[in-house]
Design an enzyme around this catalytic site. Structure first.
Site, PDB file in Angstrom:
ATOM      1  N   SER A   1      14.647   1.706  48.414  1.00  0.00           N
ATOM      2  CA  SER A   1      13.847   1.185  49.532  1.00  0.00           C
ATOM      3  C   SER A   1      14.743   0.613  50.618  1.00  0.00           C
ATOM      4  O   SER A   1      14.539   0.874  51.818  1.00  0.00           O
ATOM      5  CB  SER A   1      12.908   0.078  49.037  1.00  0.00           C
TER       6      SER A   1
ATOM      7  N   ARG B   1      14.836  -7.606  54.097  1.00  0.00           N
ATOM      8  CA  ARG B   1      13.915  -8.072  53.043  1.00  0.00           C
ATOM      9  C   ARG B   1      12.520  -8.314  53.607  1.00  0.00           C
ATOM     10  O   ARG B   1      11.518  -8.035  52.935  1.00  0.00           O
ATOM     11  CB  ARG B   1      14.454  -9.325  52.335  1.00  0.00           C
TER      12      ARG B   1
ATOM     13  N   HIS C   1      11.014  -4.943  53.856  1.00  0.00           N
ATOM     14  CA  HIS C   1      10.721  -4.517  52.477  1.00  0.00           C
ATOM     15  C   HIS C   1       9.396  -5.113  51.993  1.00  0.00           C
ATOM     16  O   HIS C   1       8.639  -4.467  51.261  1.00  0.00           O
ATOM     17  CB  HIS C   1      11.890  -4.982  51.588  1.00  0.00           C
TER      18      HIS C   1
END
Lengths: 221, 221
Positions: free
Chosen positions: A13, A38, A41
């Protein structure tokens, strides 16, 4: 099924996110990359590569605070639940949320303010100088602004409430104060944000602070 | 500061969302409106007006299940933390998450699967026929797909994991099965979603089920 191990899924990812940032021409400064990636994500929303604003050296100063075991205070139990327990434990840190504290409800009632604002007053008394992570309530940001104006400063401010009323103004006001008083801050400007974004930023900083760059080391969640 | 009462802020926010949906030409069927608006309220992301897919009568069937006190099972403690306690209490319902259950870790280890998948197996044993709310793990959706294929059905599926690997495929697969077996479902197609979105959908349904249409009645959470 390919990629069934969570650590493999996360690595794949993050590589996809890095490649798409490149394709979209979105350049993220190297020190901010772990946080921005992040958050994307967590949301699958590349707008955060443009919305997130970092004061000078915010990441390294936040990481330094967490390495000292500075606690994190959130404005929702949801953000608290999303912060990595192994990440906190490795640093001897912990996370608190005062929203469900009966003293906070009383204080809010007595002062005619919101529970989120009263919870920030409680935090300033009980654990001054914490890392504050606000994902929900602009009134929490206004309370923190008042604290800064009277000389009480958090170790760091993560200011990413979401919403349509008072949210953008609260972020602008608190960003100006963080710059003026040199409080390290990461904010999501505009309407977007949320408890999940607040937790994702905390986790990115915790993983950097704990040298937990390998997802397998962190476990799942 | 205007709008300092949370209930007023929420009413104003919902009016802004309705007006912007209209301006953007996004038409939401009336029975889906409470869910779509609450997800946008939680994310400030109008893409959800297009991403969210509802099977036939999903909202009224989900509301009927919750009115009977059917429990909710989430795939993260973060989604669990975001679900309204007053909303659950009014209906005599409750919310569970098995991710931190030691039996789930053992099952995942023994079966070489993820904790999220093992948690869904645990849920199917411990509380079959629950409302399943998945905001994080596509492997949880794959586990639910296998359950449906062997004849075990949830009361409703809220399937909104976020991510870049296997997420879109998991949603497509589970949507097809929900349609085939007439399981009421609300899914966020594509990459987007999250624990916050899962909780927001649960809350929209709980408020409808509990006739808690006035935000002041629900308190601030």
């Amino acid at each position: 099924m390919k990629h069934s191990r969570p650590a493999d899924i996360e690595r794949t990812s993050m590589a996809i996110i890095a490649e798409e940032l490149r394709q979209r021409g979105m350049q993220v400064p190297p020190d901010q990359e772990a946080v921005v990636k992040r958050v994307i994500h967590t949301t699958a929303d590349f707008e955060y590569a443009e919305n997130l604003v970092f004061t000078k050296n915010a990441v390294s100063l936040g990481v330094a605070a967490l390495r000292k075991g500075t606690p994190i205070v959130t404005d929702t139990n949801m953000a608290k639940a999303g912060i990595s327990r192994p990440g906190l434990e490795k640093l001897g840190s912990h996370v608190m949320c005062f929203m469900a504290d009966p003293a906070v409800a009383q204080r809010a009632e007595a002062q005619g303010t919101t529970r989120a604002a009263a919870a920030m007053e409680q935090a300033a008394q009980v654990c001054p100088g914490a890392v504050l992570a606000i994902g929900n309530a602009p009134t929490a940001l206004f309370a923190i602004a008042r604290q800064m104006e009277r000389g009480q400063f958090p170790a760091m401010l993560i200011g990413v409430p979401v919403g349509f009323v008072n949210v953008e103004e609260a972020k602008e006001q608190v960003l100006a104060l963080c710059r003026r008083f040199e409080v390290p801050a990461i904010l999501a400007m505009g309407r977007k944000g949320g408890s999940n974004v607040a937790a994702a930023i905390c986790n990115a900083l915790l993983y950097l602070a704990g040298d937990m760059l390998d997802p397998a080391e962190r476990g799942w969640q």
